[in-house]
Design an enzyme around this catalytic site. Sequence first.
Site, PDB file in Angstrom:
ATOM      1  N   GLU A  92       0.160  -5.557  -6.399  1.00  0.00           N
ATOM      2  CA  GLU A  92      -0.382  -5.921  -7.714  1.00  0.00           C
ATOM      3  C   GLU A  92       0.340  -5.208  -8.871  1.00  0.00           C
ATOM      4  O   GLU A  92      -0.287  -4.509  -9.679  1.00  0.00           O
ATOM      5  CB  GLU A  92      -1.889  -5.651  -7.756  1.00  0.00           C
ATOM      6  CG  GLU A  92      -2.651  -6.480  -6.731  1.00  0.00           C
ATOM      7  CD  GLU A  92      -4.167  -6.359  -6.845  1.00  0.00           C
ATOM      8  OE1 GLU A  92      -4.653  -5.555  -7.666  1.00  0.00           O
ATOM      9  OE2 GLU A  92      -4.871  -7.081  -6.113  1.00  0.00           O
ATOM     10  N   GLU A 101      -4.665 -10.380   0.190  1.00  0.00           N
ATOM     11  CA  GLU A 101      -6.032  -9.869   0.004  1.00  0.00           C
ATOM     12  C   GLU A 101      -6.879 -10.996  -0.574  1.00  0.00           C
ATOM     13  O   GLU A 101      -6.423 -11.720  -1.463  1.00  0.00           O
ATOM     14  CB  GLU A 101      -6.094  -8.714  -1.005  1.00  0.00           C
ATOM     15  CG  GLU A 101      -5.591  -7.383  -0.567  1.00  0.00           C
ATOM     16  CD  GLU A 101      -5.759  -6.345  -1.680  1.00  0.00           C
ATOM     17  OE1 GLU A 101      -4.914  -5.458  -1.748  1.00  0.00           O
ATOM     18  OE2 GLU A 101      -6.707  -6.446  -2.490  1.00  0.00           O
TER      19      GLU A 101
END
Length: 525
Positions: free
Chosen positions: A162, A279
């Site tokens: 991220e 995820e």
Amino acid sequence: MPTEPVHVPAETLRLLSSAWRRCVGTGRMNLSLRRGHREALALAREEIGFEMIRGHGMLSDDMGVYREVEWQGERQVRHVFAYLDEVVDSYLATGVRPFLELGFMPEALASGDQTVFWWKGNVTPPRSYPEWQGLVRGTLRHLVDRYGIEEVRTWPVEVWNEPNLSDFWQGADQAEYLRLYEATAHAVKEVDAELQVGGPVLSPGADEWWAPFAEFVTRREVPVDFVSRHAYTSGPAQHVPFGVYQDLRPPQHLLEQFAAPAQHLTGTALAGLPVHISEFNTSYRPDNPVHDTAYNAAYLAPVLAAGGEHVESFSYWTVSDVFEEAGVPASIFHGGFGLLTHGLIRKPTYHLYAFMARLGEEVLAEGVDHLVTRHADGRLAVLAWQPVDGSPVTAADRHHVRLSVPVGAGVRRTGTGAGSSEAPQPGQPRTAFVLRRRVNESDGNAWTAWQDLGRPASPGARHLDLLLDASRPAVEHSSVAVHGGRVELDLHLAQHEVTLVEVEAVRDSTPPWLDDTRIPGYGRP
């Protein structure tokens, strides 16, 4: 008036993708040094069949890979793999392969001191890109030497986590991430050209990164074998001590996020690459009680049923509540991401996954509240759920699903098109065995049992036994008549229920001399 049952055809609609169990999350790799986490992964592998596991912190200081000391006025660097070997050995012994995430930055190699999480993963760029590349090459070469090149080629290698969020990458600096990706991808390929490398591992809400990423790697001829992102549907956090509450967007929003990379990369050189959702969950918080509920399972049922139509894998975050991003959990039920609590108590969402593992490979029908599948030997397995939309409004206390499903030796089609009909083949069974498993607000729900016990933060052995008992799905079975090669399933689902129904044709082999009415208590009136 009761609704007419949905007529499920005997023909295969599609094959059920295994993307839903191709990977599961762990938190950080260091957690697998602990017995409780290893036991959770082993149980999930046995009952669900997860194929890979992904976590943070492979290169963080708590794994001890990058070591630096001063000796006789010079800096000495050594790569140490004792913990990494122990973790990967435990994965492979369990039957699960690693999905490698390269991060976070070892403190001695970092350009800054910004960290994330309770365990302080460093999220700054390397002070020396050549040394970072040396660490990547050295780590992968060690893995190849230890496990073999053919094995390691099956492990995706993801660059960072991220980077579009400043919490995970200093300043959310896109240009610096692209530099990191380029240096890392080349280092991976220097070890072996067939190793799989990818990124950019985006969080939700960062679709503006796709075009620059695709343009950069294309212009500079940087290797990309897959692309990845994350998916969550929770809104702003409403904080309370040791937890949060969040509203959720509808489940379809997860599927839209799954589909987004392919849409944004259409027309680029990256079009058609495998997409990994490395995820996903409802809430992105490790302390949101929704994760412990039957609602979470009902919410995710349509996502597991359809997600494989969009991506190569989608990895539930995470397998276990042995997890410490926000600190050591304050209670056995604390809203953790895990499918399993400390002590291996199965949550309702765990049962959703276990139900999925019992489905057949052929999909016969799918709808907003059901998925009908068939095994190669003709057995049927039906997943049904109460649809929920993520809103704070309480769902109805019941939901009704009616299905007419084909069983037995199959059907013979007569005619074509709208005028076609089905006729039973010779030897059709007269009865079918139906086994049903249920999880809802009371059945298979240790979280509500824990509430009834007064929410003990650290339950003792007796209470743990009670919670383990309460976590088992309700099971019922029956014999039903087969008419015209079909069985009608009339499923009444309780609030937030997910149910698995298995249907198997009966070939009666009862000897003629048996008479159950002669058993005391079974006689006819």
